[in-house]
Design a protein around this motif. Structure first.
Motif, PDB file in Angstrom:
ATOM      1  N   GLU B  14      34.820  35.286  33.662  1.00 52.19           N
ATOM      2  CA  GLU B  14      36.129  35.047  34.276  1.00 52.19           C
ATOM      3  C   GLU B  14      36.345  33.537  34.390  1.00 52.19           C
ATOM      4  OE1 GLU B  14      33.840  36.971  35.954  1.00 52.19           O
ATOM      5  OE2 GLU B  14      34.687  39.000  35.875  1.00 52.19           O
ATOM      6  N   GLY B  26      41.539  34.562  35.314  1.00 48.45           N
ATOM      7  CA  GLY B  26      41.706  35.380  34.115  1.00 48.45           C
ATOM      8  C   GLY B  26      40.360  35.632  33.489  1.00 48.45           C
ATOM      9  N   VAL B  41      45.417  46.928  31.077  1.00 46.90           N
ATOM     10  CA  VAL B  41      44.940  46.023  32.117  1.00 46.90           C
ATOM     11  C   VAL B  41      45.330  46.603  33.469  1.00 46.90           C
ATOM     12  CG1 VAL B  41      45.056  43.672  33.031  1.00 46.90           C
ATOM     13  CG2 VAL B  41      45.269  44.045  30.575  1.00 46.90           C
ATOM     14  N   LEU B  43      45.510  45.915  37.412  1.00 47.27           N
ATOM     15  CA  LEU B  43      45.473  44.819  38.371  1.00 47.27           C
ATOM     16  C   LEU B  43      45.839  45.327  39.759  1.00 47.27           C
ATOM     17  CD1 LEU B  43      47.321  42.105  36.230  1.00 47.27           C
ATOM     18  CD2 LEU B  43      44.863  42.328  36.628  1.00 47.27           C
ATOM     19  N   VAL B  59      39.751  45.695  32.644  1.00 50.55           N
ATOM     20  CA  VAL B  59      40.345  45.430  31.341  1.00 50.55           C
ATOM     21  C   VAL B  59      39.757  46.434  30.363  1.00 50.55           C
ATOM     22  CG1 VAL B  59      40.565  43.761  29.471  1.00 50.55           C
ATOM     23  CG2 VAL B  59      40.677  42.981  31.828  1.00 50.55           C
ATOM     24  N   THR B  79      50.718  38.758  40.366  1.00 53.43           N
ATOM     25  CA  THR B  79      49.963  39.302  39.233  1.00 53.43           C
ATOM     26  C   THR B  79      50.801  39.132  37.970  1.00 53.43           C
ATOM     27  OG1 THR B  79      50.874  41.522  39.479  1.00 53.43           O
ATOM     28  CG2 THR B  79      48.834  41.066  40.666  1.00 53.43           C
ATOM     29  N   ASN B  80      50.135  39.128  36.846  1.00 50.59           N
ATOM     30  CA  ASN B  80      50.832  38.922  35.575  1.00 50.59           C
ATOM     31  C   ASN B  80      51.431  40.251  35.100  1.00 50.59           C
ATOM     32  OD1 ASN B  80      51.720  38.291  33.044  1.00 50.59           O
ATOM     33  ND2 ASN B  80      49.833  37.215  32.425  1.00 50.59           N
ATOM     34  N   LEU B  83      51.467  41.865  31.378  1.00 57.69           N
ATOM     35  CA  LEU B  83      50.317  42.500  30.731  1.00 57.69           C
ATOM     36  C   LEU B  83      50.422  44.025  30.706  1.00 57.69           C
ATOM     37  CD1 LEU B  83      47.424  40.315  32.174  1.00 57.69           C
ATOM     38  CD2 LEU B  83      48.536  40.132  29.942  1.00 57.69           C
ATOM     39  N   PRO B  87      49.423  44.245  26.738  1.00 57.78           N
ATOM     40  CA  PRO B  87      48.030  43.835  26.957  1.00 57.78           C
ATOM     41  C   PRO B  87      47.507  42.939  25.841  1.00 57.78           C
ATOM     42  CG  PRO B  87      48.165  46.173  26.367  1.00 57.78           C
ATOM     43  CD  PRO B  87      49.566  45.700  26.591  1.00 57.78           C
ATOM     44  N   LEU B  90      46.445  39.177  26.143  1.00 55.54           N
ATOM     45  CA  LEU B  90      45.099  38.735  26.498  1.00 55.54           C
ATOM     46  C   LEU B  90      44.302  38.329  25.265  1.00 55.54           C
ATOM     47  CD1 LEU B  90      43.723  41.024  29.323  1.00 55.54           C
ATOM     48  CD2 LEU B  90      43.704  38.546  29.251  1.00 55.54           C
ATOM     49  N   TRP B  99      46.823  35.000  31.844  1.00 53.24           N
ATOM     50  CA  TRP B  99      46.253  34.943  33.214  1.00 53.24           C
ATOM     51  C   TRP B  99      46.426  36.308  33.887  1.00 53.24           C
ATOM     52  CZ3 TRP B  99      49.379  35.643  37.618  1.00 53.24           C
ATOM     53  CH2 TRP B  99      50.764  35.663  37.384  1.00 53.24           C
ATOM     54  N   LEU B 100      45.543  36.616  34.834  1.00 54.76           N
ATOM     55  CA  LEU B 100      45.605  37.939  35.469  1.00 54.76           C
ATOM     56  C   LEU B 100      46.223  37.896  36.868  1.00 54.76           C
ATOM     57  CD1 LEU B 100      42.044  39.338  34.588  1.00 54.76           C
ATOM     58  CD2 LEU B 100      44.170  39.812  33.385  1.00 54.76           C
TER      59      LEU B 100
END
Lengths: 504, 126
Positions: B14, B26, B41, B43, B59, B79-80, B83, B87, B90, B99-100
């Motif tokens: 990470e 991320g 993903v 989150l 992930v 949060t992103n 995604l 996805p 990434l 970024w997550l």
């Protein structure tokens, strides 16, 4: 047809294959005609008007469900055709490592189909099912002898269920001594079920490092075992296919701290009749009857995961336990005050246990040892034959399986590509990327002939040649199966798992 | 593959970048490449609390599902969202557009123990 049931098939590739080779049949919903049926149901005994009175309105459907309408023969042909698409060890070589996809001898099925085993009910009186109880009793004894341990429970319905049962027994043992140990150690390469079982039993799993030669790092083990360590869960032979000969030292390190030694019996196939886990210090182990004793494998069950324990853990075994009375008759023993209780309804997966017992009795002690010796010989033979083209990350000798690394420069050919190409040779791919990235884990099992093993070697060497001379051939494989390379990425990003009727 | 020097790294791949008391995290490009095509993903919600050393999300790729671990304790502030539908971002750009989470950290101290870019490069070269 719309190939949705097959995952998202690469349409451009499919179109290059002549229609006759695609072997894609309509789904059941696309067959038949309105009014056709394979079963004749009697008229309903409840009049339509009454139905409305007795069933709440919101539960009554407006229209009939869109079920398939096909005749019996069409139905039979449909499933027969689908069965031809199955890939099984009955037809082809199936070297799936870590899972022992061994051949299931036909005698098992014959015995399991005996009405004395199929036409009984768990609520029957003991006196009516003495034969069944006797069979279970001797299986219990045989499994204890093979393990070199004191007693066995047949109740757990799968290997992972056996792990859970074993850990519950260990927890009960520690509690009986006034201890509440919450940590369980397992090697980095442990089966995924090991940490899962720990968590289910309220313990925390801690990883123990492995050495480059595939053995447990004893220094790391010593550093991590303490008075809070309930158990070590170790598979031996381990998941990289090596018998860890330090196992007696491991047991000593554990026992010095009162820690119990749990063995995952997934790889018992390699040591049957050669050694006994009880002799090298194991306190508890489970069997996977589908891996070791040729009960059916796959499809999610039913399975059986008998658990064997050492003398000091006997009081904690689940109830009831099949037992023999002084007069020689058999019964269920519930009188075990320290038992962890039941882990399954009734007595276990009897139909599976019958097959395991049949296998053990058909082979006998010498036969079981022969199974292990041939399984080990076959694996080492394959390793020796492919080692000049595939890197072997751990040094031989191996137990009943070994790890090979497909490495062909920057060709882009790895474990996945070799596996797909093996399908063109009518060989089931080995396990991929477990327990280490990009590896193939190969387990031939004991029943393959020298000719079958040589065919596999020839296929592996041919693929290695192709990887250098014609990499595209390998990268686009398989070429001869009814479903070609599927677009796994789109299939999982945009899953399309349900058949939908074509718009009419 | 270049590893940006403006952030810190964990052994579990990470990355953590500090802006004031907010930490953006991320997974590294190396991790994304090893996972191959990422398909999903997972989150946490904004407002959720996260703890150092605990998983904060998942992930998933064609090959494997991996937990993502936080190195700091705090609250998720963003949060992103992109995604969820894409996805693949990434795989394309794990260090920037991929970024997550952004976490308002109780303390930035845990980040001192992490690797810098040079150390992380040496870690993945092993």
């Amino acid at each position: 047809m719309d190939p949705v049931f097959l995952g998202n098939v690469d349409a451009s590739f499919m179109s290059q294959i002549p229609k006759t080779q695609q072997q894609d049949y309509p789904v059941l919903f696309e067959m038949g005609a309105p009014g056709l049926t394979a079963v004749a149901l009697p008229e309903s005994g409840v009049r339509a008007a009454d139905r409305r009175r007795h069933v709440p309105a919101e539960l009554l459907a407006e229209q009939l469900p869109a079920l398939p309408e096909v005749g019996e023969l069409d139905l039979v042909r449909h499933y027969k055709r689908l069965s031809h698409k199955c890939f099984s060890v009955d037809e082809n070589f199936y070297p799936l490592g870590s899972c022992t996809m061994k051949y299931n001898p036909r005698i098992n099925e014959r015995v399991a189909a005996m009405p004395e085993f199929t036409e009984v009910h768990p609520y029957q009186e003991d006196a009516d099912v003495q034969g069944l109880l006797e069979m279970l009793y001797w299986l219990r004894c045989d499994l204890a002898e093979i393990a070199g341990l004191a007693e066995v429970t047949l109740q757990p319905a799968a290997g992972a269920h056996g792990e859970m049962t074993g850990l519950m027994i260990i927890n009960a043992y520690h509690r009986s001594r006034g201890e509440n140990r919450r940590q369980v150690l397992a090697p980095e390469s442990a089966h995924g079920t090991n940490p899962a079982s720990c968590t289910i039993c309220g313990c925390t799993q801690i990883s123990v490092k492995g050495k480059p030669n595939g053995r447990v790092d004893l220094d790391d083990l010593r550093a991590k075992v303490n008075r809070d360590t309930a158990a070590l869960m170790l598979t031996n032979p381990n998941t990289v296919g090596i018998f860890d000969e330090q196992v007696a030292d491991i047991a000593r390190i554990l026992h010095a701290q009162g820690t119990q030694f749990y063995m995952d019996g997934a790889n018992m196939n390699a040591i049957l009749g050669i050694t006994q886990p009880g002799r090298f210090g194991v306190d508890v182990m489970h069997y996977n009857t589908h891996k070791t004793f040729s009960t059916p494998h796959g499809g999610g069950g039913p399975g059986a995961g008998p658990v064997a324990v050492a003398e000091h853990l006997r009081p904690f075994l689940p109830v009831p336990q099949v037992a023999r009375r002084c007069d020689g008759s058999f019964t269920w023993d519930y009188d075990r005050p320290h038992s962890i209780g039941k882990v399954r309804s009734f007595y276990g997966q009897i139909g599976v246990l019958v097959r395991a017992y049949t296998y053990i009795r058909a082979l006998g002690p010498d036969g079981l040892r022969d199974v292990a010796e041939k399984a080990v010989l076959n694996a080492n033979y394959l390793a020796a034959r492919v080692k000049h083209r595939y890197e072997l990350p751990f040094p031989p000798p191996y137990a009943h399986e070994f790890i090979a690394m497909p490495k062909f420069g920057d060709s882009g050919i790895g474990d996945l590509e070799v596996s797909k190409r093996l399908l063109d040779h009518r060989i089931h791919p080995p396990t991929m990327s477990f327990p280490i990235h990009h590896c193939l884990m190969i387990e031939p099992t004991e029943t393959e002939s020298l000719a079958a093993l040589d065919q596999f070697v020839a296929a592996m060497l041919e693929i290695a040649d192709e990887a250098e001379k014609d990499p595209e051939m390998v990268k686009t494989a398989p070429h001869t199966t009814s479903v070609k390379r599927v677009d796994e990425v789109t299939a999982s990003r945009k899953p399309n798992v349900r058949w939908k009727p074509a718009v009419r | 593959m270049s590893v940006p020097s403006d952030r810190k790294y964990t052994e579990t791949h990470e990355w953590f970048m500090v802006e004031g008391d907010v930490v953006t995290m991320g997974i590294t490009q190396y991790a994304a490449d090893e996972l191959t095509d990422i398909t999903y993903v997972d989150l946490p919600d904004v407002g959720a609390s996260v703890a150092a050393g605990e998983p904060v999300g998942e992930v998933e790729s064609v090959k494997a599902t991996s937990d993502v671990y936080s190195a700091v304790t705090g609250e998720v502030v963003e949060t992103n969202n992109e995604l969820a539908d894409h996805p693949e971002i990434l795989n394309e750009d794990a260090f920037d557009r991929g970024w997550l989470l952004r976490i308002r950290a109780d303390s930035l101290k845990p980040l001192n123990k992490l690797m810098d870019a040079r150390e992380y490069e040496a870690h993945i070269a092993l």
